[in-house]
Scaffold this motif. Structure first.
Motif, PDB file in Angstrom:
ATOM      1  N   PHE A  86       1.018  -8.349   6.740  1.00  0.00           N
ATOM      2  CA  PHE A  86       1.137  -8.046   5.320  1.00  0.00           C
ATOM      3  C   PHE A  86      -0.221  -7.517   4.880  1.00  0.00           C
ATOM      4  O   PHE A  86      -1.230  -8.176   5.093  1.00  0.00           O
ATOM      5  CB  PHE A  86       1.461  -9.293   4.512  1.00  0.00           C
ATOM      6  CG  PHE A  86       2.898  -9.737   4.548  1.00  0.00           C
ATOM      7  CD1 PHE A  86       3.832  -9.162   5.394  1.00  0.00           C
ATOM      8  CD2 PHE A  86       3.325 -10.763   3.717  1.00  0.00           C
ATOM      9  CE1 PHE A  86       5.150  -9.585   5.415  1.00  0.00           C
ATOM     10  CE2 PHE A  86       4.634 -11.199   3.723  1.00  0.00           C
ATOM     11  CZ  PHE A  86       5.543 -10.617   4.573  1.00  0.00           C
ATOM     12  N   PHE A  87      -0.251  -6.347   4.250  1.00  0.00           N
ATOM     13  CA  PHE A  87      -1.474  -5.745   3.724  1.00  0.00           C
ATOM     14  C   PHE A  87      -1.474  -5.881   2.208  1.00  0.00           C
ATOM     15  O   PHE A  87      -0.479  -5.564   1.554  1.00  0.00           O
ATOM     16  CB  PHE A  87      -1.504  -4.236   3.990  1.00  0.00           C
ATOM     17  CG  PHE A  87      -1.689  -3.804   5.397  1.00  0.00           C
ATOM     18  CD1 PHE A  87      -2.803  -3.059   5.746  1.00  0.00           C
ATOM     19  CD2 PHE A  87      -0.753  -4.085   6.382  1.00  0.00           C
ATOM     20  CE1 PHE A  87      -2.974  -2.617   7.046  1.00  0.00           C
ATOM     21  CE2 PHE A  87      -0.914  -3.653   7.665  1.00  0.00           C
ATOM     22  CZ  PHE A  87      -2.029  -2.915   8.016  1.00  0.00           C
ATOM     23  N   TYR A  88      -2.592  -6.315   1.664  1.00  0.00           N
ATOM     24  CA  TYR A  88      -2.841  -6.276   0.223  1.00  0.00           C
ATOM     25  C   TYR A  88      -4.193  -5.587   0.051  1.00  0.00           C
ATOM     26  O   TYR A  88      -5.211  -6.096   0.514  1.00  0.00           O
ATOM     27  CB  TYR A  88      -2.903  -7.684  -0.386  1.00  0.00           C
ATOM     28  CG  TYR A  88      -1.581  -8.418  -0.388  1.00  0.00           C
ATOM     29  CD1 TYR A  88      -0.696  -8.278  -1.447  1.00  0.00           C
ATOM     30  CD2 TYR A  88      -1.232  -9.260   0.661  1.00  0.00           C
ATOM     31  CE1 TYR A  88       0.518  -8.969  -1.466  1.00  0.00           C
ATOM     32  CE2 TYR A  88      -0.027  -9.942   0.652  1.00  0.00           C
ATOM     33  CZ  TYR A  88       0.838  -9.788  -0.409  1.00  0.00           C
ATOM     34  OH  TYR A  88       2.035 -10.474  -0.410  1.00  0.00           O
ATOM     35  N   PHE A  89      -4.212  -4.426  -0.583  1.00  0.00           N
ATOM     36  CA  PHE A  89      -5.449  -3.667  -0.752  1.00  0.00           C
ATOM     37  C   PHE A  89      -6.279  -4.250  -1.885  1.00  0.00           C
ATOM     38  O   PHE A  89      -5.769  -4.514  -2.976  1.00  0.00           O
ATOM     39  CB  PHE A  89      -5.147  -2.193  -1.022  1.00  0.00           C
ATOM     40  CG  PHE A  89      -4.598  -1.478   0.179  1.00  0.00           C
ATOM     41  CD1 PHE A  89      -5.449  -1.023   1.172  1.00  0.00           C
ATOM     42  CD2 PHE A  89      -3.239  -1.288   0.329  1.00  0.00           C
ATOM     43  CE1 PHE A  89      -4.958  -0.386   2.292  1.00  0.00           C
ATOM     44  CE2 PHE A  89      -2.732  -0.648   1.443  1.00  0.00           C
ATOM     45  CZ  PHE A  89      -3.587  -0.196   2.431  1.00  0.00           C
ATOM     46  N   LEU A  90      -7.570  -4.425  -1.629  1.00  0.00           N
ATOM     47  CA  LEU A  90      -8.506  -4.897  -2.642  1.00  0.00           C
ATOM     48  C   LEU A  90      -9.164  -3.718  -3.343  1.00  0.00           C
ATOM     49  O   LEU A  90      -9.483  -3.787  -4.526  1.00  0.00           O
ATOM     50  CB  LEU A  90      -9.573  -5.789  -2.010  1.00  0.00           C
ATOM     51  CG  LEU A  90      -9.047  -7.054  -1.329  1.00  0.00           C
ATOM     52  CD1 LEU A  90     -10.183  -7.780  -0.616  1.00  0.00           C
ATOM     53  CD2 LEU A  90      -8.383  -7.966  -2.336  1.00  0.00           C
ATOM     54  N   GLU A  91      -9.393  -2.638  -2.604  1.00  0.00           N
ATOM     55  CA  GLU A  91      -9.963  -1.404  -3.143  1.00  0.00           C
ATOM     56  C   GLU A  91      -8.856  -0.356  -3.192  1.00  0.00           C
ATOM     57  O   GLU A  91      -7.871  -0.457  -2.451  1.00  0.00           O
ATOM     58  CB  GLU A  91     -11.105  -0.915  -2.246  1.00  0.00           C
ATOM     59  CG  GLU A  91     -12.286  -1.845  -2.203  1.00  0.00           C
ATOM     60  CD  GLU A  91     -13.389  -1.351  -1.268  1.00  0.00           C
ATOM     61  OE1 GLU A  91     -14.551  -1.573  -1.609  1.00  0.00           O
ATOM     62  OE2 GLU A  91     -13.083  -0.762  -0.206  1.00  0.00           O
ATOM     63  N   PRO A  92      -9.009   0.648  -4.040  1.00  0.00           N
ATOM     64  CA  PRO A  92      -7.964   1.671  -4.149  1.00  0.00           C
ATOM     65  C   PRO A  92      -7.656   2.320  -2.798  1.00  0.00           C
ATOM     66  O   PRO A  92      -8.547   2.698  -2.051  1.00  0.00           O
ATOM     67  CB  PRO A  92      -8.567   2.678  -5.122  1.00  0.00           C
ATOM     68  CG  PRO A  92      -9.529   1.882  -5.947  1.00  0.00           C
ATOM     69  CD  PRO A  92     -10.095   0.864  -5.005  1.00  0.00           C
ATOM     70  N   SER A  93      -6.367   2.425  -2.508  1.00  0.00           N
ATOM     71  CA  SER A  93      -5.914   3.029  -1.257  1.00  0.00           C
ATOM     72  C   SER A  93      -5.452   4.460  -1.515  1.00  0.00           C
ATOM     73  O   SER A  93      -5.450   4.933  -2.651  1.00  0.00           O
ATOM     74  CB  SER A  93      -4.771   2.206  -0.671  1.00  0.00           C
ATOM     75  OG  SER A  93      -3.604   2.386  -1.452  1.00  0.00           O
ATOM     76  N   ASP A  94      -5.021   5.129  -0.461  1.00  0.00           N
ATOM     77  CA  ASP A  94      -4.559   6.508  -0.608  1.00  0.00           C
ATOM     78  C   ASP A  94      -3.198   6.590  -1.304  1.00  0.00           C
ATOM     79  O   ASP A  94      -2.711   7.673  -1.570  1.00  0.00           O
ATOM     80  CB  ASP A  94      -4.533   7.226   0.731  1.00  0.00           C
ATOM     81  CG  ASP A  94      -3.706   6.508   1.773  1.00  0.00           C
ATOM     82  OD1 ASP A  94      -3.158   5.432   1.485  1.00  0.00           O
ATOM     83  OD2 ASP A  94      -3.620   7.030   2.904  1.00  0.00           O
ATOM     84  N   ASN A  95      -2.587   5.463  -1.644  1.00  0.00           N
ATOM     85  CA  ASN A  95      -1.340   5.445  -2.391  1.00  0.00           C
ATOM     86  C   ASN A  95      -1.561   5.529  -3.900  1.00  0.00           C
ATOM     87  O   ASN A  95      -0.608   5.620  -4.657  1.00  0.00           O
ATOM     88  CB  ASN A  95      -0.541   4.178  -2.088  1.00  0.00           C
ATOM     89  CG  ASN A  95      -0.024   4.163  -0.680  1.00  0.00           C
ATOM     90  OD1 ASN A  95      -0.753   3.821   0.247  1.00  0.00           O
ATOM     91  ND2 ASN A  95       1.214   4.546  -0.501  1.00  0.00           N
ATOM     92  N   CYS A  96      -2.825   5.478  -4.334  1.00  0.00           N
ATOM     93  CA  CYS A  96      -3.139   5.547  -5.759  1.00  0.00           C
ATOM     94  C   CYS A  96      -3.158   7.011  -6.204  1.00  0.00           C
ATOM     95  O   CYS A  96      -3.736   7.862  -5.530  1.00  0.00           O
ATOM     96  CB  CYS A  96      -4.503   4.904  -6.027  1.00  0.00           C
ATOM     97  SG  CYS A  96      -4.582   3.167  -5.577  1.00  0.00           S
ATOM     98  N   ASP A  97      -2.528   7.277  -7.339  1.00  0.00           N
ATOM     99  CA  ASP A  97      -2.501   8.638  -7.877  1.00  0.00           C
ATOM    100  C   ASP A  97      -3.898   9.108  -8.241  1.00  0.00           C
ATOM    101  O   ASP A  97      -4.654   8.403  -8.909  1.00  0.00           O
ATOM    102  CB  ASP A  97      -1.611   8.709  -9.127  1.00  0.00           C
ATOM    103  CG  ASP A  97      -0.142   8.542  -8.795  1.00  0.00           C
ATOM    104  OD1 ASP A  97       0.254   8.858  -7.661  1.00  0.00           O
ATOM    105  OD2 ASP A  97       0.614   8.086  -9.679  1.00  0.00           O
TER     106      ASP A  97
END
Length: 128
Positions: A86-97
């Motif tokens: 399970f991944f939970y991103f702490l910093e903005p990932s490439d899925n952020c607009d």
């Protein structure tokens, strides 16, 4: 008769332990956590110190307890039949607009074993 009672007790124990409730997440702001999908708002970074302190308390928890506590994972990766992440991103990932990260974002990885129990919790920029 004894066999039937043993069967009922085993079934009851299975039902009680298979459903996980919400876990104690210390001082982590879970409302912010759940509203910060893919780390796009940067709200999860506020809880990094607390997460580092309590991360090992999640060992042995089942996958449903993790989901009830932290919300739906940002990403799930099935490695093989015996483990998933399970991944939970702490910093903005490439899925952020509108955001193109220059480096791999910091994330929390919950490694699940074959029976969907947490066997490792890692805070890292590396992929499994």
């Amino acid at each position: 008769m004894v066999k039937a009672i043993k069967s009922i007790l085993i079934l009851s124990l299975f039902l009680v332990t298979s459903c996980g409730g919400k876990l104690d997440a210390g001082n982590i702001n879970l409302d912010n956590w759940k509203s910060d999908r893919y780390g796009c708002k940067g709200l999860r970074m506020n809880d990094l110190d607390e997460l580092e302190k309590i991360k090992n308390s999640f060992l042995g928890a089942n996958n449903q307890s993790i989901i009830k506590t932290f919300g739906r994972p940002d990403r799930v990766e099935l490695v093989d039949k015996s483990q998933s992440f399970f991944f939970y991103f702490l910093e903005p990932s490439d899925n952020c607009d509108g955001i193109k990260p220059e480096k791999e974002p910091l994330r929390v990885l919950f490694r699940m074993n074959a029976v969907s129990k947490v066997s490792e919790v890692t805070i890292t920029t590396l992929n499994p």
